[in-house]
Design an enzyme around this catalytic site. Sequence first.
Site, PDB file in Angstrom:
ATOM      1  CE  LYS A 170       6.841   3.083   8.418  1.00 26.67           C
ATOM      2  NZ  LYS A 170       7.177   4.378   9.058  1.00 26.67           N
ATOM      3  CB  ILE A 184      -0.948   0.026   1.212  1.00 31.03           C
ATOM      4  CG1 ILE A 184      -0.167  -0.103   2.519  1.00 31.03           C
ATOM      5  CG2 ILE A 184      -2.004  -1.049   1.097  1.00 31.03           C
ATOM      6  CD1 ILE A 184      -1.029   0.000   3.772  1.00 31.03           C
ATOM      7  CG  ASP A 210       9.713  14.251   6.519  1.00 30.09           C
ATOM      8  OD1 ASP A 210       9.565  15.168   5.686  1.00 30.09           O
ATOM      9  OD2 ASP A 210       9.926  13.073   6.208  1.00 30.09           O
ATOM     10  N   GLY A 236      11.170   1.527   3.711  1.00 34.89           N
ATOM     11  CA  GLY A 236      10.923   0.498   2.723  1.00 34.89           C
ATOM     12  C   GLY A 236       9.438   0.358   2.474  1.00 34.89           C
ATOM     13  N   PRO A 237       9.013  -0.785   1.915  1.00 38.06           N
ATOM     14  CG  PRO A 237       8.825  -2.986   1.193  1.00 38.06           C
ATOM     15  CD  PRO A 237       9.844  -1.945   1.534  1.00 38.06           C
TER      16      PRO A 237
END
Length: 696
Positions: free
Chosen positions: A559, A537, A657, A543-544
């Site tokens: 995650k 998603i 961020d 990472g992914p």
Amino acid sequence: MQLIDISLLGNRLTGLIPKELANISTLTSLVLEENRLSGTLPPELGNLTNIERMHLSSNNFSGELPETFARLTTLTEFRIDDNNFTGNIPNFIFQNWKKLEKLYIQASGLSGPIPAIVALQNLTDLRISDLNGAEASFPRLSNLPKLKRLILRSCNLTGPLPDFIGELTTVKILDLSFNGLSGKIPDTPSSLNNLDQLFLTGNMFTGPIPRWILETKNNMDLSYNNFTDRVQCQQSGLNLFASTSRINNSGTVSCLGSPQCPAKLLRFLYINCGGREEKVNGNTYEADTDKVGPSTFLLSATNYWAISSTGIFLDDNSKDDFVIDLPNITQLSKNDRQLYTTARLSPNSLTYYAFCLKNGTYNVSLHFAEIQFTDDESFSSLGRRIFDVYIQGKRELKDFNIKDEAGGIGKPILKNFTVFVTDGTLNIRLQWAGKGSTSIPQRGVYGPLISAISIFDPHYKPPIENRGGISASVVVGIVAGATFATFLIMGILWWNGCLRQKNTLERDLKGIELQTSSFTLRQIKAATNNFDATNKIGEGGFGPVYKGILADGTEIAVKQLSAKSRQGNREFVTEIGMISALQHPHLVKLYGCCIEGNQLLLIYEYLENNSLARALFGPEEFQLKLDWPTRRNICIGIARGLAYLHEESRLKVVHRDIKATNVLLDKNLNPKISHFGLAKLDEEDNTHISTRIAGT
């Protein structure tokens, strides 16, 4: 036909009050309670020359009360509880509205001080609570011949009780809780002796407790004060828990005497709030079934913990049992039913007090599930329960809403905390701060509610019992042999490089206490279908990210730290440690982690509407139509999350961020800030800002 009454109670209405309502000159009653109306009140409403009743509680109104309201001299009832108004309480309320009978200003957003109240001869019910602003002296009260209920709770009042309190001979319920009142309580009987209910909880009264209070048969609460007497915690209807100084400056309150603690102090404690004894996951949750009414202290059967409850449901005098037992609630799964079909409820303040604990660090888990409301389209689904949670005197949760946090009715939610015990005691207090619905679905369901409490030392390892009759020397030999074999095998594996990565992770994790669950790699692979590409998603800084479904049906977001990521174990551990310590409705929840082999995984709650960036700028099929009130709520939610990170959390965290991709949206479009991995801890004694590159 003349329109005289408009009642839109509990209709989920949004938007502004139309100023055109002011044109209905015959209107005598305007009831808009328990909706989602917002904005400022139209000054034109000051033209309602015949208005007698105006109920505006439990909305999102803001701004100051219009000066034109000074003309509403026909008002007999005015309610503005649970709103976001600003400014001071206007003087014109107490100077112009001389027909006023009931006035409710609880958690309205307004600030003190409270003006003098000297001319409202028809006033019977005055409720003011949770005022903003600075400390103030007690307001002047006189010429109130019909006053029966006087609530001035959490109003920042300081100084002694004024003499004119004794002139309020008609008052039956007096609540001055959670102020800064000090000095002695008059020791001669006065009008206070005629009270049915007296609440002086959470003040700084000193001196002896008057005899007329000690001999009362009515409900009175003097808990959390500084009296000099040494008394029992409960005397008839009088609650005196923590009403005097502690024993030898220790954590134990004096009314308990010197508790007989076991030789080995407690390292864990489990309580099934409002329910019978249950065994869950190998832990025995102690029963907590005693009925608790107003002004009550109860000591547990084990004598290692106690509860103190204060307050009454003002509009539900028949309610004197604050235990909820709903065994047939259908929303709960079989796994959750044991702890969540019962709960303990309190109208105002509920304290769980544990003692005989060994000093050290504890993981404290508070179990909640909203079981009084329904999750359908009926009237019972309209209720809102909001309260604050304090641990060791520090507010850890503000405006906590079980239903919103859990994502629905009958769904368990666990709030985890790390607590330091230095005096053998632990204090957990839940307090209603005037917010939420008090009229629907029924009166008397708005106070704080809790299902269970878990307290345990994460470093404690229970001793292994010797049940087989094996001698101690044999046990020692077996253990020594097993230990030698283990070290031999580990040495071989290390020599071959099999354990080096794992040991590096263990070294990185050393010293960090996580408030999260540990998942196995097998669980996560099963949940994500072995990290199937169709479940991907997103792509984060680590990472992914994959969507998964655990065996119990819980949806999760996983995650995964990619092998090519430049972020190492230390950053990963930092993120775990930080997120596990940060708990807020507008921060993404961390369910747990998985550290196995070369896999580093974080398991978060799954948020149905993905990121704010996708909702605003993503592919057209994923974009959401966000109206202005929704956008405003998202902005405010982000601001509240940042305020918590910057100012309210124990760790001062600068996110560094913030962008639309790092704001996620749940199914109700509530925003939750994510990605704290590179946030900078802003220690209070540091005045510099790090220039290390982190985020965008």
